[in-house]
Every structure is written in C-alpha cells, then in structure tokens.
Write an enzyme that holds these catalytic residues in place. Structure first.
Site, mmCIF file in Angstrom:
data_model
loop_
_atom_site.group_PDB
_atom_site.id
_atom_site.type_symbol
_atom_site.label_atom_id
_atom_site.label_comp_id
_atom_site.label_asym_id
_atom_site.label_seq_id
_atom_site.Cartn_x
_atom_site.Cartn_y
_atom_site.Cartn_z
ATOM 1 N N HIS A 69 -65.944 -4.344 122.463
ATOM 2 C CA HIS A 69 -65.959 -2.909 122.178
ATOM 3 C C HIS A 69 -64.508 -2.442 122.107
ATOM 4 C CE1 HIS A 69 -66.636 1.360 122.473
ATOM 5 N NE2 HIS A 69 -67.951 1.184 122.425
ATOM 6 N N ARG A 80 -65.090 9.030 120.067
ATOM 7 C CA ARG A 80 -64.589 9.099 118.686
ATOM 8 C C ARG A 80 -65.552 9.868 117.786
ATOM 9 N NH1 ARG A 80 -64.401 3.289 117.521
ATOM 10 N NH2 ARG A 80 -65.215 2.965 119.616
#
Lengths: 224, 535
Positions: free
Chosen positions: B321, B341
């Site tokens: 990740h 994000r």
C-alpha cells in the site's frame, strides 16, 4: 544508546526502550502474545490494558498497541472481558425506545458517574451515548459511539454493569437498517442486475481479447 | 509555530506549504500505460528477483513465491510426528469455516441461513482480521453514471488483465447486492440526507463508487456481521487454529486438525465441506516490509490448502500500500487509508513537488514513493528511513474546516495520539505490506480442485489479478464469503464421506525429503515471532 524506561508487566520489572508501545515492549521483554493482541493498529479492541504509574493514584485504561510506555508504569492486560451481549433478530426489532428497555434495561441504572467516559480509549463521550440510548435517540447514539472499538474498558469500570459497546452496536444497527433513509439508486441497481439487464454486456466484455481490453482500459474516461 | 517534527522535516514542510496553492490549482497528470510499466519495472518490490524463490514441490512446482512463503511451503507439518486419533471426532459439521474475518463470518451467516450446520474456527477472536482494519471503503457500481461493466473494466485493467474473468464478473455483478445486504443488516454507510450513498474515487477507479463508513468501513462491516453471527447462534471456536486439512479415501476434503492456541491440545473437526477463509500474509514481512495487517496474517490457509493439493495462483504478486505510516515509529507500517487521497491530499516529495497523480493504482503509487526516496527526493525521518509527504492540510482547504474529523476520524486520532495534527501539517508515508493479490485458486463458484474445499476472501487467488484496487477487498470478502456459504450449503447435501486420513501430510513430507528440503521450520506459522529472547 537508546533511552530506556522501567515498566512492570503484571508486577514484574523490565527495562524497555522508551520509544516502544506497551505491546511492543511486552514482546521486547520476551512475551509471545496470544490473548490481548489483534490488529495492532487501534481498530479491534483486543488489547485493552489497565495501568497505574508508580506514585500516582489514578488508574488508567488504554489500548496496548497505541500507547507508548512511560517510566514506572504498572501494567496489566485484560485478556478477556465478559461483555453481556443480548441476542436478537434485527429484522424483528423496531427502532423505538422500547427496544433498549427490553434488551439492555440496565442502562437505566446508570448513576451518572462518568467513569465510562473517563475510561474510553477512543476518547468518546460514552455516558452521553448511553443517555441517547436511554431516550431512544439512536441516530445520535450511533454517531456518538461510532468510533468504538469494543475494547470494553468502559464496562470494566461501570458500577451499573452496563455493556456499553453492545448498546452502541445495537443503536448503530438500528440506525443503519431502519432510520437512515434508503439508498434508492442502490435498490434500483440491484433490481436491474437481477432482471438481467447487464448480463449480455458483461458476457461481451468477458469475451474481448486482451489487446482490445487494454485499449478500452487505457482510453476510458475518468469521472472528475 | 506548530512544529511536531524534527527540524529537517519542518524545513521540508516549508516547501510543501510554499507550493500548495499552485499544486491545488492543477491536477497532476495521469501516467500513460508505458510510463506506468516503466515505473513498476524499475521500482515495484515484486520485480526484485532475489526476493523470490522457486517452489520445489506441489501443484505450483517451478513457479515463484516470496522467499518467506516458499520457506513455509517447504517446511514440515506441525503434526507430522503427533499421534492424531481421527476416530475421535470432536466436532461434526456440514460446513467448517476456517477463519473468523469478513469472509468467514459472511460465509457462516449464509450457510446457516441456508440450513447448514456450520461452525467457525479462528486462531484469535472472531473479527481479529484484516477486514476489521480496512478503512477506506467498498466498491459497488450503483450510481446512474456507473455500471458493473465499468467496474469490471477498472478491476480487470487495474489488475493488469491477470484476473480470472468469471471471478471478476461475480465480484462486480454481486457488488450492489452485497452493499444492500450489509445495509439491511444495519451497516451504516455514509449517506446524504436523501439516502444517496456518498461515494468517492479510489486509485484506478473511473467512477466514484467507493462507499464508506467514515474511515472505519471495515470495522463497521466486521462488527455488524460478527454481531449477526452471534445472534444466529453459530458456534465460534476461538483461539483455535486449523493446522492441517483432513481428507478421506476418496480424495475429498473431510475436515481439519485443530490446535488450541492456549493449551496446545489438538482436536478433530469432521466436515462435509470446508471453507478456507484465513486471510492474508502481511505478518510474513516479505522483503522486510512493515505491514498494515493484523497479528494473525501469516498465510496459514495457503500452506494447509497447498499441502492438501490445492493450487496457488498469482502467489508472487503482493500489494504494497503506497501510504503506510513511517513516522512516528510507534505506528510504523500502519495503514494511512487511500481515502486520505480520495478526499484531496496529494503525494508530495521533499522538494514540495506533486510528482504523481495521487489516485494512480496502488502498485504504481507505491513504486512512485519508492522512486522518490531512492532518487533523493524523500524526507528523512529519525532513524534514517525516508518517506514522502501526504499533504493532509489540503483536505481541510478543499472540503472545509472539520472535514478531516468527519471523514477520516481514525487517521486523525492515530496521529493526534502522538501529537501530530494532520489538519495543520502533512504526514509522512512509505509503502507498507498490505495484501496478497493471489492465493489458492478458485473457480467461479469458489471451489478449489480438491473436492468440497472452498476458499473465500484474501486467501483466494484469481479475483484481483496482479494488483487489487482499493475497495475491492472488502467487496471480495463479502461477495465471495456469502457465495462460499451458499455453495457449501448446497454441496454438503450430496457429500458422502469415506474414511478420514492424513495420508497427504505424509506424502507431502516424502516429497519434501525427496527434494532434500529442510528449512528447520514447521508450518503454518500461526503467529509471527516477535518475542525477543536474550538467550
């Protein structure tokens, strides 16, 4: 040289690096954890822990995975807590005050001591969400209890024997199922799929050669 | 001035702040297919040949696996020299579910509702699973501008066209129903006042189809289905690990040998069908990476399935990740959800440059972070490691004051715990070992090549190809967990078990010996070896 602190696991003294969490300090001391260790990142509530700093009166509660060691900590993990969860069929419930009276009547024995709130490892206003539950205000109870990880530290401290995490959980399920408005676009899409409206399109895309799939993928429009 | 970081980091933050207004005025460019390939080839950890070994025996002989996984596959059974009396059956069920995470629990609920006698065994507690830690959300194409076909394209393309089409089809076609099922069990999804789901983008999605419950999406799902398992009265045997499958003289799976994690005692579970739902492998720490995974993620199901003859697929594809915590050290490896994000934060290097689009697929963004650090544009944290900035103050500017506490409260809490207010300063991240893209190969109905053996959830291989999209794992555990429960409860009715045996354990050992494989270890691992011993 790393800064070290002295901590006491179940009364026994160990010198451990000051940068560690209680959990990693136990492993540093040589423990292989079975109980009291789950996600290790503050989401599962497996590592409920009580401690007292030598010379201080206050008994504190925390998650071992998310709490840094301090000099003089006397630490005991809580390997299991007998939370009192009531069993129900969610589809048979109605989101009214009566539900709590029947399933968790002890919440009305709350004496308002606020020990639950002080014990909360997530800094939630636990007593407040129990008050909302008492009044059948499940939407508010759900919101106030949302970040609960069910570590049970509140219940450990409760003189009325309330299993707070279970009360919050019930409120959230009632809110999610009955009170929050239905997502009509979701219901519609499920019907469309069940009616076979996407069947031929999905079969078509599954049959496409990889070169064509790559072209489709690399040129697809991305929603702003 | 608010300065929760050491001086060198605060100096770098000045550059991040200086470029913020300009960065916010333009969206970073998306990479072309060729640029992505080049970035992956040079920097993705999966492309490091010396981190992989050849599997020497079994169905995937000759293929590659991460060194640590290959070692487990080449190790000895825990019960090789134990006397396990299979005639003494401790549990006798129609459906045995190994693993109490999202897949195992949803499987058990569906099996129970279909009338099967189902039992869950789990190494730790029910809910101690990666599902509990999934933060960002769950995908489903339920909006008007979206369709399961569009979801298929994103998933299949994002996985580099390596997935099995019949699995992707099931994933996307059953996604809306999975959300509906969860919502009707009482899972609280983020909705607007009129009931519309609040949906956002994830890396690699072409439509905003990420449903969430703040940044506790997995926890909210897991605690609800766990509650349902308990309400239904499904037996859950906790702190008990399956250490080998049992087969019968017809070659079918017939149950499992169980180990009480606390007492060390073995017991025998006989079952007409078995579902492996043991989850992932982050605690194997491939290539020395820290991990976002829960304590029990040690690839156990892969080992016992493989030893019983089930094949692996894409076992050499691992997801790092892009945004794991790298500072402070207490949260090293912890997941910083992609949702950070989705709601607006950019990836920014030490010079204050938004060097990549923040919502490229995970493998691409992870490679980008590694490139920035290797090429000297990383931020050095105490201890010498490097990371890049995730510019969280942008979220509050874009969404208004309070957005962080409302949308990503777990992240806010995790950092505030160590005195870092992400509303005011960016946070520093580096890739963390997050997910096994592959696993035991299943067909469209969830079955392996071993009769009556199914796999669901992260332990299954073939759904995500060689890169999984955000929100497709929570979806996968629900869709394939439910499916396994339904399929197993149809299947068991026609199963006639023969005599149970552990012959496959003996023959696997003979193969190990014939290949001169001696790792000195037993497998499955069960728990990572974190205890430090001075002598």
């Amino acid at each position: 040289m790393e800064k070290m602190v002295n901590v006491y696991f179940f009364g026994k003294k160990y010198s451990v690096p000051a940068s560690l969490t209680i959990m990693t300090a136990m492993e540093y001391a040589g423990y292989t954890l079975k109980r009291g260790c789950g996600c290790r990142h503050g989401f599962c509530g497996a590592c409920a822990t009580i401690y007292r700093i030598k010379g201080q009166n206050e008994l504190k509660t925390c998650l071992a995975c998310s709490t840094q060691v301090e000099e003089g900590m006397y630490i005991a993990s809580i390997p299991f807590f007998p939370t009192d969860k009531r069993v129900y069929e969610i589809k048979d419930l109605k989101p009214n005050q009566q539900v709590m009276m029947e399933l968790y009547p002890e919440i009305y024995s709350c004496i308002g001591c606020n020990a639950c709130t002080k014990a909360c490892t997530q800094s939630l206003n636990v007593m407040q969400y129990i008050a909302y539950a008492q009044r059948g205000e499940f939407e508010k109870c759900a919101e106030e209890s949302f970040d609960c990880v069910s570590c049970g530290c509140c219940s450990v401290r409760c003189p009325a024997g309330i299993s707070h995490p279970m009360v919050g959980l019930l409120a959230r399920r009632l809110n999610g199922k009955y009170i929050a408005p239905e997502a009509e676009h979701l219901t519609k899409r499920v019907e469309e799929i069940n009616n076979g409206e996407f069947d031929s399109m999905i079969e078509q895309i599954m049959q496409k050669p990889i070169t064509e799939m790559k072209e489709l993928y690399n040129t697809r429009e991305i929603e702003k | 001035m608010y300065a929760p970081y050491p001086e060198n980091m605060m100096e770098s933050i000045k550059k991040v702040e200086a470029s913020r207004a300009a960065r916010m005025a333009t969206e970073p460019r998306r990479l072309t297919a060729e640029e992505k390939d080049a970035l992956l080839n040079e920097f993705h950890p999966d492309r490091k040949p010396d981190a992989f070994a050849e599997i020497k025996i079994g169905p995937n002989k000759g293929q590659k696996a991460p060194l640590e996984l290959a070692k487990m596959l080449h190790s000895t059974s825990r019960i090789l020299n134990e006397k396990i009396d299979l005639s003494k059956v401790d549990y006798d069920v129609d459906v045995l579910v190994i693993g109490g995470g999202g897949a195992g629990s949803s499987c058990a609920i569906e099996a129970h509702n279909a009338g099967a006698n189902v039992m869950i065994v789990t190494k730790l507690r029910i809910g101690d699973a990666n599902t509990m830690m999934a933060e960002g959300g769950i995908q489903a194409a339920d909006k008007e501008n979206d369709s399961p076909v569009q979801h298929y394209l994103d998933c299949f393309g994002g996985g580099h066209f390596d997935a099995k089409p019949e699995l992707v089809k099931r994933l996307v076609m059953e996604a809306p129903d999975a959300i509906k099922w969860l919502n009707e069990l009482g899972v609280e999804f983020d909705k607007t006042d009129d009931g519309r789901m609040v949906t956002t983008h994830g890396g690699g999605t072409s439509r905003k189809r990420m449903h969430a419950a703040k940044d506790y999406s997995g926890a909210e799902i897991m605690r609800t289905i766990r509650d349902e398992v308990i309400n239904l009265g499904i037996p859950v045997v906790e702190f008990t690990s399956a250490v080998e499958l049992i087969k019968d003289d017809k070659g079918q799976v017939a149950g499992a040998v169980l180990l009480n994690m606390e007492t060390g005692d073995y017991s025998v579970a006989k079952a007409k069908t078995v579902v492996i739902a043991t989850g992932g492998a982050g605690r194997m720490h491939y290539q020395g990476f820290p991990t976002s995974n829960h304590y029990g993620a040690t690839a156990d199901g892969l080992v016992l399935g493989y030893r019983a003859g089930a094949a692996l697929r894409n076992q050499d594809s691992i997801q790092y990740h892009p945004t794991g915590a790298i500072y402070p050290s207490q949260i090293l490896g912890a997941l910083v959800t992609e949702k950070v994000r989705s709601v607006g934060a950019q990836l920014v290097n030490a010079n204050g440059e938004a060097y990549i689009h923040p919502l490229e697929t995970r493998d691409v963004n992870a490679s980008g972070v590694i490139r920035e650090c290797k090429e000297g544009r990383g931020v050095e944290v105490p201890g010498g490691a490097q990371g890049v900035w995730l510019d969280t103050p942008m979220i509050e500017i874009l969404g208004g004051e309070g957005t962080i506490e409302k949308r990503i409260p777990a992240m806010f809490r995790m950092y505030m715990n160590y005195g870092i207010d992400m509303r005011k300063v960016p946070i520093v991240i580096y890739p963390t070992l997050h997910y096994q893209n592959g696993g035991l190969e299943i067909d469209g109905d969830g079955f392996t090549s071993i009769p009556n053996l199914l796999v669901a959830g992260e332990a299954a291989g073939g759904i995500h190809g060689t890169n999984r999209l955000m929100g497709n794992s929570l979806l996968d555990v629900i869709v394939f967990g439910r499916n396994a429960g339904k399929q197993a409860s149809k299947k068991y009715k026609e199963v006639e078990l023969g005599n149970m045996n552990l012959d496959h354990v003996q023959s696997y050992d003979a193969e190990l010996k014939a290949a001169s494989l001696e790792t000195g270890e037993v497998s499955p691992l069960l728990l990572p070896k974190y205890a430090r011993h001075e002598r």
